[in-house]
Design a protein around this motif. Structure first.
Motif, PDB file in Angstrom:
ATOM      1  N   UNK A 136       1.764   6.436  -7.030  1.00 16.55           N
ATOM      2  CA  UNK A 136       0.657   7.288  -7.468  1.00 16.55           C
ATOM      3  C   UNK A 136       1.009   8.772  -7.264  1.00 16.55           C
ATOM      4  N   UNK A 137       1.587   9.077  -6.119  1.00 23.91           N
ATOM      5  CA  UNK A 137       1.913  10.473  -5.779  1.00 23.91           C
ATOM      6  C   UNK A 137       3.010  11.044  -6.661  1.00 23.91           C
ATOM      7  N   UNK A 138       4.033  10.229  -6.972  1.00 22.28           N
ATOM      8  CA  UNK A 138       5.187  10.743  -7.667  1.00 22.28           C
ATOM      9  C   UNK A 138       5.272  10.331  -9.132  1.00 22.28           C
ATOM     10  N   UNK A 139       4.230   9.737  -9.675  1.00 22.33           N
ATOM     11  CA  UNK A 139       4.248   9.409 -11.102  1.00 22.33           C
ATOM     12  C   UNK A 139       4.087  10.701 -11.912  1.00 22.33           C
ATOM     13  N   UNK A 140       4.576  10.672 -13.102  1.00 22.81           N
ATOM     14  CA  UNK A 140       4.491  11.843 -13.962  1.00 22.81           C
ATOM     15  C   UNK A 140       3.165  11.946 -14.679  1.00 22.81           C
TER      16      UNK A 140
ATOM     17  N   UNK B  83       0.835  -1.202   0.000  1.00 20.01           N
ATOM     18  CA  UNK B  83       0.000   0.000   0.000  1.00 20.01           C
ATOM     19  C   UNK B  83       0.871   1.253   0.000  1.00 20.01           C
ATOM     20  N   UNK B  84       1.953   1.235   0.777  1.00 18.26           N
ATOM     21  CA  UNK B  84       2.860   2.383   0.814  1.00 18.26           C
ATOM     22  C   UNK B  84       3.544   2.578  -0.541  1.00 18.26           C
ATOM     23  N   UNK B  85       3.987   1.489  -1.161  1.00 16.55           N
ATOM     24  CA  UNK B  85       4.639   1.579  -2.474  1.00 16.55           C
ATOM     25  C   UNK B  85       3.664   2.096  -3.524  1.00 16.55           C
ATOM     26  N   UNK B  86       2.433   1.618  -3.507  1.00 13.28           N
ATOM     27  CA  UNK B  86       1.428   2.091  -4.467  1.00 13.28           C
ATOM     28  C   UNK B  86       1.106   3.561  -4.255  1.00 13.28           C
ATOM     29  N   UNK B  87       0.991   3.983  -3.005  1.00 16.19           N
ATOM     30  CA  UNK B  87       0.736   5.392  -2.712  1.00 16.19           C
ATOM     31  C   UNK B  87       1.882   6.260  -3.215  1.00 16.19           C
TER      32      UNK B  87
END
Length: 51
Positions: free
Chosen positions: A44-48, A37-41
């Protein structure tokens, strides 16, 4: 070799062969946290791409 005085008194232009820069971001995940969940968050937050 570049003298330190040149680095501190003159502009430095960095040319790179790669279109993207790498960055290091330190994170802490404690025992018991949901790693996926942390990796997915984070992704999601830092994707371009817009979310």
């Amino acid at each position: 070799m570049i003298p330190n005085s040149d680095l501190y008194t003159s502009p430095v232009i960095v040319h790179t062969a790669f279109p993207h820069r790498r960055e290091q971001i330190d994170m802490q995940i404690v025992y018991g946290d949901d790693y996926e969940a942390a990796a997915n968050l984070f992704r999601k937050r830092y994707s371009r791409s817009p979310a």
